[in-house]
Design an enzyme around this catalytic site. Structure first.
Site, PDB file in Angstrom:
ATOM      1  N   ASP A  65      -3.066 -17.717   4.640  1.00  0.00           N
ATOM      2  CA  ASP A  65      -4.131 -18.492   3.986  1.00  0.00           C
ATOM      3  C   ASP A  65      -4.822 -19.425   4.985  1.00  0.00           C
ATOM      4  OD1 ASP A  65      -1.255 -19.185   3.004  1.00  0.00           O
ATOM      5  OD2 ASP A  65      -2.212 -21.111   3.298  1.00  0.00           O
ATOM      6  N   LYS A 116       2.668 -14.218   5.738  1.00  0.00           N
ATOM      7  CA  LYS A 116       2.908 -15.202   4.669  1.00  0.00           C
ATOM      8  C   LYS A 116       4.421 -15.426   4.588  1.00  0.00           C
ATOM      9  CE  LYS A 116       1.211 -17.604   1.243  1.00  0.00           C
ATOM     10  NZ  LYS A 116       0.585 -18.892   1.515  1.00  0.00           N
ATOM     11  N   TYR A 173       0.811  -1.224   0.000  1.00  0.00           N
ATOM     12  CA  TYR A 173       0.000   0.000   0.000  1.00  0.00           C
ATOM     13  C   TYR A 173       0.839   1.266   0.000  1.00  0.00           C
ATOM     14  CZ  TYR A 173      -4.337  -2.447   0.753  1.00  0.00           C
ATOM     15  OH  TYR A 173      -5.422  -3.235   0.590  1.00  0.00           O
ATOM     16  N   ASP A 197      -6.235  -6.191   5.305  1.00  0.00           N
ATOM     17  CA  ASP A 197      -7.333  -5.670   4.490  1.00  0.00           C
ATOM     18  C   ASP A 197      -8.277  -6.817   4.119  1.00  0.00           C
ATOM     19  OD1 ASP A 197      -8.881  -4.066   2.921  1.00  0.00           O
ATOM     20  OD2 ASP A 197      -7.401  -3.717   1.364  1.00  0.00           O
TER      21      ASP A 197
END
Ligand code: NAD
Length: 420
Positions: free
Chosen positions: A280, A226, A155, A304
């Protein structure tokens, strides 16, 4: 700057010191913003009046942003300097949704507000409101507060289009650097973006989340990353998170491994367990084992996605409160967009802004006013008096307009509602 009311001050740990008559700036917002504010503001005033019998009150002060700023000031600037100054001076503000205007050079006014005021934590409490329709069987099992990093990650807005000379130069340089590493070279005509993540920004976010967990007697914080794939960015986020807990909260936190090895899985009273999950897997976990999670801390992009998915699980964005919080400033906001097709129709659900107001009052320590609002809203929904978005998912619902939904809540606060 203003002598009609007092500004909120901050202590050295970033906690607000609240006066009894603060000035709170508000941004009306674009599209449905004026509709939801018109429904929400009387509720805020009534709850404060009922809870404190005139000892406390808010001087609301409108500050301009979005289309209203452009129309009123006649300039192509949706975020006037004065608006940033006023919010920064008064310390706590609330806003409606802002459309992303095309052709102003702003990617998003919302992102600009967060960056200009260094509101580094996007805080989203996600909890089921009894009676609210949900796509899952036991929505009440989810009760989390998501702390999303707000200033960096993909972002940051540092990217170059495919085929541009900057992208080609950067990629050529990268290909030179990875030449002997065994990594496949990047196609030179690719688009390229940068994913900056720092220990400084991670650590202050994790500290804020741990402090919140301690002060609100939450059981755990979960770092969502992640890091199995992006080792030096997301993996580092996880490592820095544990390091922050270890170095700054040694007596108040334990890791999940310590929980089992030292305490046989039984959490000592008052201690916050720090754990981590791969992003995930976390989406599955929130659906399958929601009660295992409490405070969640995530980098910008994971946070987000996770915030919207969790909100959908308990009944959608129309009812989710949110805030962007820094060390000296906090802006509470409706989490949905400006829904331009419903602008001025007195139709949409004002629940997100109303609950964000309740969160704002909790934040400044006005818990009694916050409780009145949440109880009255819950009672209204439990009685199936709802706006179109919830009505279409509920059997036997009484569909009302945005203003009527607000009036029902107001009535319940005045009567002293039975959920209290
Ligand atoms: P949106 O949230 O405005 O609307 C999508 C759909 O969701 C609407 O058509 C409507 O059906 C529904 N919806 C939204 N809010 C609702 C409410 N309160 N009650 C009932 N239904 C509701 O998203 P969008 O169409 O992608 O974005 C429109 C504009 O809003 C864009 O300019 C976007 O940049 C902006 N936006 C602002 C914010 C913010 O200010 N925080 C957030 C998201 C989008």
């Amino acid at each position: 700057m203003d002598n009609r009311g007092q500004r909120i001050e901050w202590d050295e740990r970033g906690r607000p010191i609240f006066p009894d008559n603060p000035v709170i700036p508000y941004i009306l917002g674009d599209g449905v913003g004026p509709d939801i504010w018109a429904a929400a503001r009387p509720i805020f005033d009534k709850a404060i009046g009922t809870a404190y019998q005139g000892k406390r009150s808010v001087s609301w002060r409108e500050v301009l942003a979005g289309e209203k700023a452009q129309n009123a000031l006649g300039v192509n600037d949706p975020l006037p300097e004065n608006t940033i100054d006023e919010i920064s001076f008064f310390g706590v503000a609330i806003k409606g949704p802002l459309s992303t205007a095309v052709g102003t050079g702003f990617r998003s006014i919302n992102v600009a507000i967060r960056q200009r005021l260094d509101l580094y934590a996007c805080v989203r409490p996600v909890r089921h409101i009894p009676g609210c329709p949900s796509p899952v069987r036991y929505p009440e099992r989810l009760d989390v507060v998501i702390f999303r990093e707000n200033t960096e990650d993909v972002y940051a807005g540092i990217e170059w289009p495919a085929g541009s000379s900057a992208a080609r130069e950067i990629l050529a340089d990268i290909n030179r650097r990875i030449e002997k590493s065994g990594i496949k070279p990047v196609l030179l005509e690719s688009a390229v973006g940068i994913k900056p993540m720092s220990e400084f920004n991670t650590s202050r976010l994790v500290s804020k989340a741990i402090r919140y967990a301690i002060e609100n007697e939450r059981k755990s914080i979960t770092l969502v990353h992640k890091g199995n794939i992006m080792k030096f960015t997301e993996g580092a986020f996880c490592d820095w998170g544990y390091k922050t807990a270890r170095e700054h909260f040694p007596d108040e936190t334990i890791t999940e491994i310590e929980l089992y090895e030292k305490f046989g899985g039984k959490r000592p009273d008052g201690v916050v367990v720090v754990k981590d999950r791969i992003a995930d897997a976390m989406f599955q976990q929130l659906l399958l084992r929601p009660e295992d999670y409490d405070v969640i801390v995530a980098p910008n992009l994971n946070g987000d996605y996770l915030s919207d998915a969790a909100a959908a699980q308990v009944g959608g964005l129309g009812m989710s409160p949110g805030a962007n919080i820094g060390d000296r400033c906090a802006v509470f906001e409706a989490t949905h967009g400006s829904a331009p097709k419903y602008a001025g129709q007195d139709k949409v659900n004002p629940g997100s802004l109303i609950l964000s107001g309740a969160e704002m009052f909790k934040f400044i320590g006005w818990h009694e006013a916050a409780d009145l609002i949440v109880c009255a809203l819950t009672d209204t929904v439990e009685n199936k008096i709802v706006t179109y978005d919830l009505a279409r998912q509920m059997e036997g619902a009484i569909e009302v307009k945005c203003s009527e939904f607000g009036a029902e809540i107001l009535k319940r606060i005045s009567q002293g509602n039975k959920n209290k």
